[in-house]
Design a protein around this motif. Structure first.
Motif, PDB file in Angstrom:
ATOM      1  N   ALA A  88       4.554  -0.965   6.842  1.00  0.00           N
ATOM      2  CA  ALA A  88       4.529   0.426   7.316  1.00  0.00           C
ATOM      3  C   ALA A  88       5.871   1.111   7.074  1.00  0.00           C
ATOM      4  CB  ALA A  88       4.180   0.463   8.802  1.00  0.00           C
TER       5      ALA A  88
ATOM      6  N   TYR B 137       7.916   0.621   4.577  1.00  0.00           N
ATOM      7  CA  TYR B 137       8.184   0.945   3.176  1.00  0.00           C
ATOM      8  C   TYR B 137       7.048   1.671   2.465  1.00  0.00           C
ATOM      9  CZ  TYR B 137      12.518  -1.641   3.438  1.00  0.00           C
ATOM     10  OH  TYR B 137      13.782  -2.043   3.772  1.00  0.00           O
ATOM     11  N   CYS B 138       5.918   1.865   3.135  1.00  0.00           N
ATOM     12  CA  CYS B 138       4.820   2.587   2.487  1.00  0.00           C
ATOM     13  C   CYS B 138       5.310   3.975   2.085  1.00  0.00           C
ATOM     14  CB  CYS B 138       3.629   2.720   3.430  1.00  0.00           C
ATOM     15  SG  CYS B 138       2.358   3.809   2.774  1.00  0.00           S
ATOM     16  N   PRO B 139       5.352   4.289   0.797  1.00  0.00           N
ATOM     17  CA  PRO B 139       5.979   5.548   0.389  1.00  0.00           C
ATOM     18  C   PRO B 139       5.230   6.795   0.829  1.00  0.00           C
ATOM     19  CG  PRO B 139       5.048   4.408  -1.499  1.00  0.00           C
ATOM     20  CD  PRO B 139       4.936   3.480  -0.347  1.00  0.00           C
TER      21      PRO B 139
ATOM     22  N   TRP C   1      -1.747   6.174  -2.357  1.00  0.00           N
ATOM     23  CA  TRP C   1      -1.595   6.354  -3.817  1.00  0.00           C
ATOM     24  C   TRP C   1      -1.870   5.036  -4.542  1.00  0.00           C
ATOM     25  CZ3 TRP C   1       3.277   6.561  -7.228  1.00  0.00           C
ATOM     26  CH2 TRP C   1       3.045   7.295  -8.406  1.00  0.00           C
ATOM     27  N   TYR C   2      -2.441   4.064  -3.832  1.00  0.00           N
ATOM     28  CA  TYR C   2      -2.752   2.751  -4.412  1.00  0.00           C
ATOM     29  C   TYR C   2      -1.584   2.232  -5.257  1.00  0.00           C
ATOM     30  CZ  TYR C   2      -4.731   6.287  -7.647  1.00  0.00           C
ATOM     31  OH  TYR C   2      -4.936   7.398  -8.422  1.00  0.00           O
ATOM     32  N   CYS C   3      -0.393   2.277  -4.629  1.00  0.00           N
ATOM     33  CA  CYS C   3       0.821   1.916  -5.364  1.00  0.00           C
ATOM     34  C   CYS C   3       1.131   0.439  -5.258  1.00  0.00           C
ATOM     35  CB  CYS C   3       2.008   2.724  -4.856  1.00  0.00           C
ATOM     36  SG  CYS C   3       2.544   2.261  -3.196  1.00  0.00           S
ATOM     37  N   ASP C   4       0.520  -0.250  -4.253  1.00  0.00           N
ATOM     38  CA  ASP C   4       0.696  -1.693  -4.198  1.00  0.00           C
ATOM     39  C   ASP C   4       1.968  -2.123  -3.461  1.00  0.00           C
ATOM     40  OD1 ASP C   4      -0.084  -4.277  -4.786  1.00  0.00           O
ATOM     41  OD2 ASP C   4       0.905  -4.326  -6.722  1.00  0.00           O
ATOM     42  N   VAL C   5       2.732  -1.180  -2.928  1.00  0.00           N
ATOM     43  CA  VAL C   5       3.978  -1.539  -2.244  1.00  0.00           C
ATOM     44  C   VAL C   5       3.696  -2.446  -1.049  1.00  0.00           C
ATOM     45  CG1 VAL C   5       5.727  -0.587  -0.668  1.00  0.00           C
ATOM     46  CG2 VAL C   5       5.511   0.318  -2.986  1.00  0.00           C
TER      47      VAL C   5
ATOM     48  N   PHE D  26       3.017  -5.940  -2.098  1.00  0.00           N
ATOM     49  CA  PHE D  26       4.196  -6.479  -2.762  1.00  0.00           C
ATOM     50  C   PHE D  26       5.313  -6.795  -1.767  1.00  0.00           C
ATOM     51  CE2 PHE D  26       8.207  -5.901  -5.080  1.00  0.00           C
ATOM     52  CZ  PHE D  26       8.024  -6.823  -6.087  1.00  0.00           C
ATOM     53  N   PHE D  27       5.472  -5.927  -0.769  1.00  0.00           N
ATOM     54  CA  PHE D  27       6.579  -6.086   0.170  1.00  0.00           C
ATOM     55  C   PHE D  27       6.274  -7.071   1.297  1.00  0.00           C
ATOM     56  CE2 PHE D  27      10.188  -2.906  -0.002  1.00  0.00           C
ATOM     57  CZ  PHE D  27      10.059  -2.677  -1.364  1.00  0.00           C
TER      58      PHE D  27
ATOM     59  N   SER E 258       9.976  10.354   1.886  1.00  0.00           N
ATOM     60  CA  SER E 258       9.343   9.045   1.838  1.00  0.00           C
ATOM     61  C   SER E 258      10.391   7.998   2.259  1.00  0.00           C
ATOM     62  CB  SER E 258       8.825   8.822   0.414  1.00  0.00           C
ATOM     63  OG  SER E 258       8.286   7.552   0.255  1.00  0.00           O
ATOM     64  N   VAL E 259      10.500   6.931   1.507  1.00  0.00           N
ATOM     65  CA  VAL E 259      11.486   5.886   1.790  1.00  0.00           C
ATOM     66  C   VAL E 259      12.247   5.604   0.502  1.00  0.00           C
ATOM     67  CG1 VAL E 259      11.817   3.531   2.644  1.00  0.00           C
ATOM     68  CG2 VAL E 259       9.852   4.848   3.394  1.00  0.00           C
TER      69      VAL E 259
ATOM     70  N   THR F 165      11.219   2.845  -2.119  1.00  0.00           N
ATOM     71  CA  THR F 165       9.920   2.827  -2.811  1.00  0.00           C
ATOM     72  C   THR F 165       9.428   4.206  -3.248  1.00  0.00           C
ATOM     73  OG1 THR F 165       8.801   2.956  -0.667  1.00  0.00           O
ATOM     74  CG2 THR F 165       9.147   0.759  -1.583  1.00  0.00           C
TER      75      THR F 165
ATOM     76  N   ARG G 153       7.609   1.643  -7.920  1.00  0.00           N
ATOM     77  CA  ARG G 153       7.174   0.266  -8.217  1.00  0.00           C
ATOM     78  C   ARG G 153       7.673  -0.171  -9.587  1.00  0.00           C
ATOM     79  NH1 ARG G 153       6.180  -3.786  -7.823  1.00  0.00           N
ATOM     80  NH2 ARG G 153       4.086  -4.608  -7.551  1.00  0.00           N
TER      81      ARG G 153
ATOM     82  N   ARG H 248      11.950   9.447   5.596  1.00  0.00           N
ATOM     83  CA  ARG H 248      10.875  10.215   6.252  1.00  0.00           C
ATOM     84  C   ARG H 248      11.365  11.597   6.685  1.00  0.00           C
ATOM     85  NH1 ARG H 248       6.898   6.852   4.578  1.00  0.00           N
ATOM     86  NH2 ARG H 248       7.227   4.742   5.306  1.00  0.00           N
TER      87      ARG H 248
END
Lengths: 80, 620
Positions: free
Chosen positions: A31, A33-35, A56-60, A63-64, B40-41, B44, B50, B159
């Motif tokens: 949560a 790091y979810c961009p 955005w289905y980024c996969d972070v 991965f994290f 955002s952060v 990432t 990514r 954020r």
């Protein structure tokens, strides 16, 4: 028994990310790091897709995750 | 709750350009106070969150030189550029390689490929006879950049979305921001801003209908364009649309820049190539448009003829970098790159604007300086360095960080912040109106409405009637829908703000497209009512600026071109006349009012009110 309750309106809760509660240690890194700020922790401390339709289905998240507790099974329904 | 904080440099948007800006600001000045904001952060966020598989446009001797970057950029912009900026970028490419290897702690030959002579190896992609594409094993690039930023001692606000850049007498004096999780507000007193907010990703809505199913990072809603415009900065090339060939539905990069240098190419339904090269410029977009217009769609990225080793390389890169979900996407559909029709391409499903992939953005000179003092821009929001992709973002990001630090340290005196607390309270009151409403329009529906209209009325080929309808919609949604919008929480409140940005950028796209009375850049600005490039528009920018509270447009000649490279790509605009045969001939069915006795009688009897005879339980 009726298959549905006529008196309440409930939307199907569909998520394309699943969390394995046996692996998840509730650390919240996903949560954090979810961009797109999609993930939040539920009342039991597990992550869920609070803002599902911003994913955005980024996969972070997968991965994290230090415990490999998150799986992205599919992409958002509208694009999968 | 709000905080007032003094600082020297505020980096707005911690993507590739923003992180490099913070790093180089510290290199330039050990004592400068650096503040980094990201909605955002930092670790990432952005298009490279990514990772990234290549620096798409680079000059690295002996494969290519700064003049080659100038040649490429001159050609794809058709001479509408400041060549000096492209040259300065090209000159700094070798330094960027050195910087990235250091930041990512990678040996030469590990991060970027090296040939047998020990030179960095570039690949052919661009529509010139020189290789400019430098592949990169850059999966962890963003996290390494973020780590380097943290080591600078910069204060980082994740954020935290910037809402306004405040200027006075055409100079930056502050940034107003809010935290999308806590609802805390911040006013940063600062004399310089590095604006690195990326492009406008959420403009025309793709046919999937999924609001964040877009090519670019969806956090980039055009905030930078909106804020710079409101602060008084000039923007250029907003009529030169980005309209890419993407993976259909997924809307991720169409794999072209990975697969094309390895032998892949775009095909129509007959298996024929849609264009001579795979670079995303206006000419190749015309080829893609033509394929669909002639009924030769769907188009695909053909890789089936490649050797197994090449396909494995493509899979490794595409599935391990940038948009890694491409693997799940294709595998869940049972698609294999070894089949000719595995990768269906979408074309122009989301029109938008971007400086790095196209030419649209805030006008900046070779120092990254905008027309507002203290406001520096880099990356996809930068219109001064077109078609420079990630390499341009990193190089110019670093440059503006150093320049902003130097600028802020040379300034004496203070701005007058009298009345600031009241100003902040008033702004918060206005900004939070959508939260206070008991009910109203959901943010997702308003965004859906705006973006479907942008896609429908602005997608090239353009014509003035469509563009004027688009303007009408932008105006109508701004005036009628924004005042009724309901935000349910702070996350949602950001959406309400982002819609405002989308409408500003949409208006810029339409007005700029109407103002440039010609066609140019192939598909990117194709006006069917004026389907030719005109001499009076050669080497001319359309400049947008806010003056007297309204959007003004003007024509400005670009600096004299020092290098005599081609200013035209090889394509032509087609005549749009399709023979559909002779239609069935019929008698007129026009009913003269005096002959329309039945309706005239009904009207006389009932008036204009709707009869109530179908209302159950009610008297007629």
């Amino acid at each position: 028994m009726s298959l549905f309750n006529m008196n309440t309106i409930e939307k199907a809760s569909y998520e394309w990310i699943t969390v394995d509660p046996d692996r998840c240690n509730k650390c919240g890194i996903c949560a954090e790091y979810c961009p797109m700020d999609v993930l939040a922790m539920d009342s039991k401390g597990y992550p869920y897709m609070k803002y599902r339709d911003d994913c955005w289905y980024c996969d972070v998240c997968t991965f994290f995750c230090p415990k490999k507790a998150i799986t992205m099974n599919d992409l958002p329904y509208l694009i999968s | 709750m709000y905080h007032i904080i003094e600082t020297d440099v505020v980096v707005v948007g911690a993507g590739a350009a923003g992180t490099m800006a913070a790093i180089k600001a510290r290199h330039a000045d050990a004592n400068v106070r650096i503040t980094v904001l990201d909605k955002s952060v930092m670790e990432t966020s952005g298009g490279a969150g990514r990772g990234m598989d290549a620096l798409n446009t680079m000059a690295v001797p002996p494969y290519s030189y700064p003049e080659d970057v100038v040649e490429h950029t001159t050609k794809v912009t058709e001479g509408v550029l400041d060549q000096n900026v492209a040259y300065e970028f090209g000159k700094r490419c070798p330094q960027l390689i050195e910087d990235l290897e250091k930041i990512m702690d990678r040996e030469k030959g590990s991060l970027f490929p090296v040939d047998e002579d020990g030179n960095y190896q570039l690949f052919y992609l661009h529509p010139i006879q020189k290789p400019l594409l430098l592949p990169m094993d850059g999966e962890e690039m963003k996290r390494a950049l973020a780590k380097a930023v943290r080591e600078t001692g910069a204060t980082i606000y994740n954020r935290t979305a910037a809402l306004q850049i405040i200027s006075e007498n055409n100079a930056v004096k502050g940034v107003f921001a809010f935290n999308i999780r806590t609802g805390e507000y911040y006013y940063f007193k600062t004399k310089s801003v590095c604006l690195t907010t990326g492009c406008a990703a959420r403009m025309g809505l793709a046919s999937s209908g999924y609001l964040v199913g877009c090519y670019e990072f969806p956090g980039n809603a055009g905030d930078g364009y909106h804020m710079a415009y409101q602060a008084g900065a000039e923007l250029v090339n907003m009529e030169c649309f980005q309209a890419n060939s993407l993976i259909k539905d997924h809307q991720g990069p169409g794999c072209g820049y990975v697969a094309v240098p390895r032998g892949a190419y775009g095909t129509d339904r007959n298996g024929n190539s849609t264009w001579s090269h795979g670079y995303s410029s206006g000419d190749s977009k015309m080829g893609a448009w033509k394929a669909f217009a002639e009924g030769r769609g769907p188009t695909h990225l053909k890789m089936s003829h490649l050797p197994e080793e090449s396909i494995k390389v493509v899979e490794k890169i595409l599935w391990g970098n940038e948009r890694t979900s491409r693997k799940i996407f294709h595998q869940n559909r049972g698609q294999d790159y070894r089949d000719g029709d595995a990768v269906e391409l979408a074309f122009a499903e989301e029109v938008g604007v971007c400086g790095g992939h196209s030419s649209s953005g805030v006008m900046a000179d070779k120092n990254g300086a905008s027309s507002v003092k203290g406001l520096y821009v880099a990356g996809d929001v930068d219109g001064g360095l077109p078609h420079s992709y990630l390499g341009g973002a990193l190089v110019m990001g670093g440059m503006i960080g150093g320049n902003a630090a130097a600028y802020s340290s040379t300034l004496d005196g203070e701005f007058d912040y009298k009345g600031l607390k009241k100003w902040i309270s008033d702004e918060i009151q206005t900004f939070e109106e959508p939260l206070r409403r008991d009910n109203g329009l959901p943010t997702d529906q308003v965004e859906y409405k705006a973006r479907t209209r942008i896609q429908h009325y602005m997608k090239p080929p353009k014509n003035p009637e469509f563009l004027n309808i688009a303007l009408w919609w932008m105006d109508r949604i701004r005036n009628e829908d924004l005042p009724r919008i309901k935000a349910v929480d702070y996350h949602d409140l950001l959406k309400a703000y982002e819609i405002k940005c989308i409408l500003t950028v949409g208006e810029m796209m339409a007005r700029s497209s109407l103002y440039r009375t010609e066609s140019r850049w192939g598909y990117q600005h194709w006006r069917v009512d004026m389907p030719e490039s005109k001499p009076e528009w050669a080497g001319q920018w359309v400049v947008i600026k806010k003056e007297n509270d309204s959007m003004t447009l003007s024509k400005r000649k670009v600096p004299e071109l020092k290098w005599d490279f081609a200013t035209k790509m090889e394509y032509s605009y087609p005549e749009l006349s399709f023979d559909v045969g002779t239609p069935f001939k019929k008698e007129s069915n026009w009913i003269n009012p005096e002959e329309d006795k039945w309706m005239a009688g009904t009207l006389a009897e009932q008036g204009m009110s709707t009869p109530r005879r179908f209302m159950p339980g009610k008297e007629k």
